[in-house]
Design a protein around this motif. Structure first.
Motif, PDB file in Angstrom:
ATOM      1  N   LEU A   1      -3.599   9.778   2.095  1.00 43.08           N
ATOM      2  CA  LEU A   1      -3.331   9.732   3.537  1.00 43.08           C
ATOM      3  C   LEU A   1      -2.867   8.328   3.914  1.00 43.08           C
ATOM      4  CD1 LEU A   1      -6.493  11.636   4.891  1.00 43.08           C
ATOM      5  CD2 LEU A   1      -4.198  12.554   4.512  1.00 43.08           C
ATOM      6  N   ASP A   2      -1.649   8.226   4.435  1.00 38.25           N
ATOM      7  CA  ASP A   2      -1.123   6.920   4.829  1.00 38.25           C
ATOM      8  C   ASP A   2      -1.338   6.708   6.323  1.00 38.25           C
ATOM      9  OD1 ASP A   2       0.160   4.490   5.000  1.00 38.25           O
ATOM     10  OD2 ASP A   2       1.882   5.101   3.773  1.00 38.25           O
ATOM     11  N   GLU A   3      -2.357   5.910   6.653  1.00 41.02           N
ATOM     12  CA  GLU A   3      -2.720   5.577   8.030  1.00 41.02           C
ATOM     13  C   GLU A   3      -2.892   6.806   8.921  1.00 41.02           C
ATOM     14  OE1 GLU A   3      -0.610   2.325   9.733  1.00 41.02           O
ATOM     15  OE2 GLU A   3      -0.338   1.312   7.815  1.00 41.02           O
ATOM     16  N   PRO A   4      -3.871   7.641   8.593  1.00 40.91           N
ATOM     17  CA  PRO A   4      -4.085   8.849   9.398  1.00 40.91           C
ATOM     18  C   PRO A   4      -4.510   8.532  10.832  1.00 40.91           C
ATOM     19  CG  PRO A   4      -5.908   8.547   7.861  1.00 40.91           C
ATOM     20  CD  PRO A   4      -4.849   7.549   7.493  1.00 40.91           C
TER      21      PRO A   4
ATOM     22  N   LYS B   1       0.829  -1.215   0.000  1.00 45.26           N
ATOM     23  CA  LYS B   1       0.000   0.000   0.000  1.00 45.26           C
ATOM     24  C   LYS B   1       0.859   1.259   0.000  1.00 45.26           C
ATOM     25  CE  LYS B   1      -1.956  -1.220   3.887  1.00 45.26           C
ATOM     26  NZ  LYS B   1      -1.189  -2.459   4.151  1.00 45.26           N
ATOM     27  N   SER B   2       1.814   1.305   0.939  1.00 47.21           N
ATOM     28  CA  SER B   2       2.652   2.507   1.010  1.00 47.21           C
ATOM     29  C   SER B   2       3.514   2.646  -0.246  1.00 47.21           C
ATOM     30  CB  SER B   2       3.548   2.471   2.250  1.00 47.21           C
ATOM     31  OG  SER B   2       2.765   2.531   3.420  1.00 47.21           O
ATOM     32  N   THR B   3       3.942   1.495  -0.775  1.00 49.96           N
ATOM     33  CA  THR B   3       4.721   1.534  -2.019  1.00 49.96           C
ATOM     34  C   THR B   3       3.863   2.078  -3.157  1.00 49.96           C
ATOM     35  OG1 THR B   3       5.962  -0.370  -1.243  1.00 49.96           O
ATOM     36  CG2 THR B   3       6.144   0.156  -3.578  1.00 49.96           C
TER      37      THR B   3
ATOM     38  N   PHE C   1       2.996  10.856   5.021  1.00 46.68           N
ATOM     39  CA  PHE C   1       3.888   9.707   5.149  1.00 46.68           C
ATOM     40  C   PHE C   1       3.435   8.830   6.311  1.00 46.68           C
ATOM     41  CE2 PHE C   1       6.293  12.961   3.024  1.00 46.68           C
ATOM     42  CZ  PHE C   1       6.990  12.256   2.048  1.00 46.68           C
ATOM     43  N   GLN C   2       3.630   7.532   6.139  1.00 47.22           N
ATOM     44  CA  GLN C   2       3.268   6.614   7.228  1.00 47.22           C
ATOM     45  C   GLN C   2       4.061   6.959   8.482  1.00 47.22           C
ATOM     46  OE1 GLN C   2       3.396   2.519   6.096  1.00 47.22           O
ATOM     47  NE2 GLN C   2       2.799   1.778   8.108  1.00 47.22           N
ATOM     48  N   ILE C   3       5.357   7.229   8.291  1.00 47.28           N
ATOM     49  CA  ILE C   3       6.181   7.740   9.386  1.00 47.28           C
ATOM     50  C   ILE C   3       6.303   9.243   9.161  1.00 47.28           C
ATOM     51  CG2 ILE C   3       8.458   7.677  10.470  1.00 47.28           C
ATOM     52  CD1 ILE C   3       8.545   4.755   9.101  1.00 47.28           C
TER      53      ILE C   3
HETATM   54 MG   LIG Z   1       2.455   1.181   4.800  1.00 41.76          MG
END
Ligand SMILES: [Mg+2]
Ligand SMILES: Nc1ncnc2c1ncn2[C@@H]1O[C@H](COP(=O)(O)OP(=O)(O)OP(=O)(O)O)[C@@H](O)[C@H]1O
Lengths: 257, 294
Positions: free
Chosen positions: A175-178, A42-44, A84-86
């Protein structure tokens, strides 16, 4: 009309295909969900869509325009923002400044303002600060506006990232894991904010989220990824009922398509 | 005591303010572009000679020639960036450092070509020092101290209060993030060069007023300016300015007869003091003296 179209996207890291022919669409004006087990890609997918990775194959289209392989800043200028997720913030800038930096088309950012433009710039600057403060208030961060971003907790940093995306004037926000690391009450407010921005300003969202109840409440359609491919798409109930999805979430191998 | 003030502390503060301006300019470039700009000393020299031209042609005082120095130095920095640094932006810092060394030699050669190797000065008549009770202060020293303070204040306001300053600090913090969040990187880089070159030109004129003009004017203080920038925590203009002030004062005070009647250190060793202080700081506080002060 689709805000985003991803077609047969492949991204390999060494031998591992993090994306292995992923295809999905994000309808304009939707809040689309992207779910899937850890490591599904997903993040990729986000990074590749937003121009951080060059795909090994496949296409990305933004409002119908081919943008595959464009740089992140070109895509940002074209109205695509991501979180970003992080979280990644300007550590030494204040929280308010982190938001203000992300606003676009700021006269006076390139060169010192000529004297005759001073008054206009001061007005714009005040308006910008007010906009940033309004966003911060909505994210429960008003108290921290003048603190350096490095002083925030992990959850608060996620919120600043969201705020920054909102300030950018983007038409499509990834949005990555808000919700990761954000408490329940605030989570409701964030969900409400996303829904409101979507409704009132027509911003399209693509949301990666592990909190499936939140996804069910917020997102239509929902795409489920596993092993670099989209294995199910549709409304959340449909996706949840799909046996392939259940299998993927149990960490079992997926039948070849 | 008065002698200490007149002959050691005040000259120390004057030298310190010149170092401070030079170091702040270096630090700014380092912060935004992450490389040690070796040609900064030559920018100082260039600015000082440009002022000489205006002083000669218009018969004005070197103070009034400051804008000329600034306006003549900014294009040099921008041209060097365009021609040599921009194409190398993505290379290792060492590559940029070496190329800036090349730029330094080019500017220096140009100075030799135009003005020749013999020392010059902004021939000013003798102006008596001001007397404040027993304190004697040269008028030019007063102007340098006041001018440096004003310039430092202006740079501080630019960095902390303006949009451009905010964009510069964002670049210094995380250049990649700045780029992807849409900060106009090219414009910010040009502005950084302009400010750094202006600081260099002003420092160069001040130094030339206090000493004399030679083609090595700026180069001779470049290492001290680097020492000051490192002392202040490289990449922090305020820290660099404070570092410069400390080094300037330390240099002058090192030859005060602290013990007995002889100078503690022979004045010809003065310039080594900066490096002694620098080495001490690198050993004790490698992150610089002012970490966390922004
Ligand atoms: Mg991810
Ligand atoms: N830069 C990289 N270099 C090498 N491998 C990578 C890189 N980025 C991701 N991967 C690999 O690609 C796969 C997919 O990672 P990705 O971060 O896209 O998963 P994800 O779906 O976002 O998972 P999560 O829900 O845990 O965040 C993983 O196996 C990961 O190890």
């Amino acid at each position: 009309m689709n805000a985003l179209e991803v077609e047969g996207l492949v991204k390999r890291f060494g031998g591992l295909a993090a994306l292995d022919g992923a295809s999905f669409a994000v309808p304009a004006g939707s809040i689309t969900g992207l779910i899937g087990p850890n490591g599904a890609g997903k993040s990729t997918a986000f990074a590749t869509i937003a121009g951080f990775h060059r795909p090994d194959a496949g296409h990305v289209r933004l409002f119908g325009r081919e943008v595959t392989g464009e740089s992140p800043w070109a895509l940002h200028a074209a109205g695509l923002a991501r979180t970003f997720q992080i979280p990644r913030l300007f550590a030494r800038l204040t929280v308010r400044e982190n938001l203000m930096v992300a606003a676009r088309d700021q006269a006076g950012e390139r060169l010192p303002a000529p004297w005759f433009a001073r008054a206009r710039i001061a007005r714009e600057e005040a308006a910008l600060a007010a906009r940033a403060d309004a966003v911060l208030a909505r994210l429960n961060l008003a108290r921290h506006a003048d603190a350096p971003a490095s002083a925030l907790s992990g959850g608060q940093k996620k919120l600043v990232e969201l705020g920054r995306a909102l300030m950018s004037g983007a038409r499509v926000i990834l949005l990555d894991e808000p919700a990761a690391g954000v408490n329940r009450t605030l989570l409701r407010e964030i969900a409400a904010t996303i829904a409101r921005l979507n409704r009132e300003e027509g911003i399209t969202f693509l949301v990666i989220e592990h909190d499936l109840d939140l996804v069910a409440e917020l997102c239509t359609p929902v795409h489920c990824m596993a092993e670099g491919r989209v294995i199910a798409s549709g409304r959340m109930e449909e996706v949840r009922a799909d046996p392939m999805v259940a299998e993927a979430y149990l960490g079992m191998a997926i039948e070849p398509a | 005591m008065i002698e200490f003030l007149n002959f050691y502390l005040i000259p120390g503060l004057v030298l310190g303010s010149i170092y401070a301006l030079a170091a702040a300019g270096l630090s700014l470039v380092y912060g935004v572009m992450r490389f040690a700009h070796f040609a900064h000393g030559e920018l100082m020299t260039w600015g000082a000679y440009a002022a000489l031209l205006a002083v000669g042609a218009l018969g004005i005082s070197p103070w009034l020639a400051l804008p000329v120095a600034v306006l003549a130095t900014i294009p040099v920095a921008l041209a060097a960036d365009r021609a040599f640094y921009a194409p190398l932006r993505r290379s290792a810092p060492a590559v940029l450092l070496i190329s800036s060394f090349g730029v330094a030699l080019m500017i220096r050669a140009l100075v030799y070509l135009i003005w020749g190797p013999t020392p010059e000065s902004y021939a000013r008549g003798f102006t008596p020092p001001l007397l404040l009770g027993e304190i004697r202060i040269q008028q030019r020293h007063l102007v340098i101290l006041g001018g440096a303070l004003l310039v430092a204040l202006a740079v501080h306001l630019l960095l902390s209060r303006s949009r451009a300053g905010r964009a510069m600090r964002a670049m210094a913090d995380d250049p990649d993030l700045a780029r992807i969040t849409g900060v106009p990187v090219a414009g910010v880089i040009r502005l950084t060069w302009a400010v750094s070159a202006a600081l260099a030109a002003i420092a160069g004129v001040f130094l030339a007023v206090d000493t004399e003009l030679t083609p090595l004017l700026g180069f001779n203080v470049l290492l001290a300016a680097f020492a000051a920038a490192i002392l202040g925590g490289i990449g922090r203009p305020w820290g660099a300015a404070l570092g410069g002030l400390i080094l300037g004062v330390a240099e002058e005070l090192s030859s005060y007869p602290w013990i007995g009647n002889a100078p503690l250190l022979d004045p010809s060793y003065k310039t080594a003091v900066a490096f002694a202080v620098l080495i001490l700081v690198l050993v004790v506080r490698p992150q610089g003296l002012f970490r966390g002060m922004g």
